[in-house]
Design a protein around this motif. Structure first.
Motif, short mmCIF file in Angstrom:
data_model
loop_
_atom_site.label_atom_id
_atom_site.label_comp_id
_atom_site.label_asym_id
_atom_site.label_seq_id
_atom_site.Cartn_x
_atom_site.Cartn_y
_atom_site.Cartn_z
N MET A 85 27.15 69.03 -5.21
CA MET A 85 28.42 68.45 -5.89
C MET A 85 29.77 69.33 -5.10
N ILE A 98 16.51 71.63 -9.23
CA ILE A 98 17.40 70.72 -9.71
C ILE A 98 18.85 71.13 -10.00
N PRO A 99 18.96 71.99 -11.02
CA PRO A 99 20.17 72.50 -11.32
C PRO A 99 21.02 73.14 -10.27
N LEU A 122 18.55 62.87 -5.23
CA LEU A 122 17.54 62.77 -6.24
C LEU A 122 16.73 61.62 -6.11
N ASN A 155 30.34 64.55 -3.45
CA ASN A 155 29.87 63.85 -4.91
C ASN A 155 28.69 62.91 -4.71
N PHE A 174 24.19 64.44 -4.02
CA PHE A 174 23.04 64.79 -5.04
C PHE A 174 22.47 63.40 -5.55
N PRO A 175 23.17 62.41 -5.83
CA PRO A 175 22.38 61.27 -6.28
C PRO A 175 21.24 60.83 -5.30
N TRP A 233 16.93 63.77 -15.01
CA TRP A 233 18.09 63.97 -14.28
C TRP A 233 18.74 62.68 -13.81
N LYS A 234 18.16 61.53 -13.44
CA LYS A 234 18.65 60.43 -12.87
C LYS A 234 19.49 59.75 -14.24
N TYR A 274 22.18 70.38 -7.77
CA TYR A 274 23.22 69.60 -8.28
C TYR A 274 24.67 70.70 -8.10
N GLN A 275 24.56 71.82 -8.31
CA GLN A 275 25.57 72.66 -8.26
C GLN A 275 26.36 72.64 -6.69
N LEU A 328 22.59 61.44 -14.83
CA LEU A 328 23.62 60.77 -13.72
C LEU A 328 24.09 59.40 -14.03
#
Length: 384
Positions: A255, A247-248, A266, A259, A262-263, A282-283, A251-252, A286
Motif C-alpha cells: 500500500m 499478509i499483514p 492477493l 494502492n 496488494f489487491p 482478506w479479500k 499489505y503495509q 478489501l
C-alpha cells in the motif's frame, strides 16, 4: 578316506570352540541381565520395607563389573531415581583401575544424569571433558542441546561449529540458531546486528524461509518497502504454507508502493492457493473497504459454500449484523461465541508429526524437526 579325518579334525575343534565361546557370551549377558533385574527389584522391595540399601549393590571395579554397574546406574536414571544414578556413576569415576574407554562412557552417563536432574552447570562441565576425546561430536551435539534449553543461541552455534561437517549435516539447525540470534537483536532494537546474523544464516542455508521473513521485518523498519515485497515473494516460493502469516506486512508494504498492488497480489495468491481460506477473508475485508458490505457478504457466502471455515462464518455473521440492525444482539452473541471457540484452539500444526500450538514453533517440541510448522485455517482443519 581316513586321510581326510586329519584335515577335518582341526576344523571341528575350531567350530566347537567358537560355539562354546558364543554360548558363554550369551550366558554372561543373560547373567548380567538377571543380576540387573535382581538388584533393581531388591532395591525396590527394600524401599517399601524402609530398609537401607546403601550396601545392597556390589560395585565391582573389574571391567565386567564396571559395565554392569554403568548399566545399573542408567537403569536407575530411566526409572527416575537420578540421585542413585549420579552416586553410582560418580563412584565409577573415582576408581583407579577404570580405563579411558570406560571413563568416557561413564562421563556420558553422568552428563545425562545431571541434565535430567536439572544440574546444567555440572552437565556442561562433564560434557566439556568429552570434547577432547573420540566422543567429541557427541559431546558437542549434547552441549548444543543444553544451550538451546537455556536460550543461549550463540553458545549452541559454537558447539555446532566444532563439528567438522556441520555445514552439510546440520545446516538447517545452525541457520535457525542464527535466526534466533537475529530475532533477539530485533527485540533489542539492534537491526544492524540482526542483519549480520541473517547474513550468517544465509551463508549456511540460503533457501530458509525464516531468513526471508526476518529480512522483510528489518526492511520494513528501514522503510525499504520494495525490499520487503521482494523478500515476501521469495518466502512464498520457499515455503508457501507461511503465506497466511505474511499478509499483514505485505499489505503495509504494497500500500506504500501502489494502492492497486496488494489487491492484484492477493488475487494471484487466491488463484494459486485456493485452500488458504485466510486469503479469502482478506479479500472480504478489501471488498468492504473498496466496494460495499453486501458485495463482501456475497463473496464470502459463496466461498463458504465451497469450503467450510469457522473464521469465515464468524466474519459473515459480523457482516450480516451490520446489514441487519434488528437482530444486533443475536449477531453479537454469535460473534463472541465463535471468537471464543477459535481462540481456544491452536493456530499452527507441524506438517511432519501433527503437533499443534497457538504460536509458530520453528523447532517442533514433539518430533524435534525444524521448519515444519504451518498455519491451519481454523479448527475444522484440525479435525482432518
Amino acid at each position: 578316506m581316513f586321510e581326510y579325518i586329519w584335515i577335518l579334525l582341526p576344523l571341528g575343534l575350531i567350530i566347537g570352540w567358537y560355539a562354546a565361546k558364543v554360548d558363554s557370551s550369551r550366558k554372561r549377558k543373560l547373567h548380567q541381565y538377571l543380576n540387573l533385574r535382581y538388584y533393581l527389584e531388591k532395591d525396590k522391595s527394600a524401599e517399601k520395607l524402609s530398609v537401607s540399601t546403601d550396601n545392597a549393590i556390589p560395585l565391582n571395579i573389574e571391567d565386567e563389573g564396571i559395565s554392569f554397574t554403568l548399566t545399573l546406574g542408567d537403569a536407575y536414571r530411566r526409572r527416575g531415581e537420578v540421585d542413585k544414578a549420579i552416586e553410582m556413576h560418580e563412584y565409577l569415576l573415582g576408581t583407579l583401575s577404570i580405563n579411558d574407554k570406560n571413563r568416557h562412557q561413564v562421563l556420558i552417563s553422568l552428563a545425562e544424569d545431571y541434565s535430567v536432574a536439572g544440574i546444567f552447570d555440572r552437565s556442561e562441565n562433564t560434557l566439556r571433558e568429552l570434547l577432547s576425546t573420540p566422543y567429541h561430536d557427541f559431546a558437542a551435539l549434547k552441549l548444543s542441546a543444553l544451550y538451546k534449553q537455556q536460550n543461549d543461541w550463540l553458545q549452541a552455534v559454537g558447539m555446532y561449529e566444532r563439528i567438522e561437517n556441520h555445514k552439510t549435516s546440520y545446516a538447517t539447525e545452525v541457520a535457525h540458531l542464527y535466526c534466533e540470534l537475529a530475532e533477539q537483536s530485533i527485540n533489542d532494537n539492534d537491526f544492524k546486528q540482526a542483519s549480520f546474523w541473517t547474513q550468517q544464516a544465509l551463508n549456511i542455508s540460503p533457501d530458509l524461509a525464516r531468513i526471508s521473513l526476518i529480512n522483510a521485518y528489518i526492511a520494513m523498519y528501514n522503510q525499504q518497502y520494495q525490499i520487503v515485497i521482494d523478500q515476501l515473494n521469495l518466502l512464498s516460493q520457499q515455503q508457501a504454507s507461511l503465506i497466511p502469516i505474511i499478509i499483514p506486512i505485505a499489505y503495509q508494504a504494497m500500500m506504500h508502493e501502489d494502492n492497486q498492488r496488494f489487491p492484484k497480489w492477493l488475487d494471484e495468491q487466491i488463484q494459486k492457493y485456493p485452500s488458504y481460506f485466510y486469503l479469502k477473508i482478506w479479500k472480504t475485508h478489501l471488498l468492504v473497504m473498496n466496494e460495499s458490505i453486501p458485495s463482501a457478504t456475497t463473496y464470502l457466502y459463496q466461498a463458504l459454500k465451497k469450503t467450510r471455515n469457522l473464521q469465515g462464518v464468524t466474519l459473515l455473521n459480523q457482516l450480516q449484523s451490520l446489514e441487519n440492525h434488528r437482530h444486533q444482539e443475536i449477531f453479537e452473541l454469535y460473534h463472541q461465541t465463535f471468537h471464543h471457540v477459535i481462540d481456544y484452539y491452536a493456530q499452527f500444526r507441524c506438517e511432519k508429526c501433527g503437533f499443534v500450538s497457538k504460536t509458530l514453533q520453528w523447532h517442533c517440541p514433539s518430533c524435534q524437526s525444524w521448519n515444519t510448522a504451518a498455519p491451519v485455517s481454523d479448527i475444522i482443519a484440525l479435525q482432518k
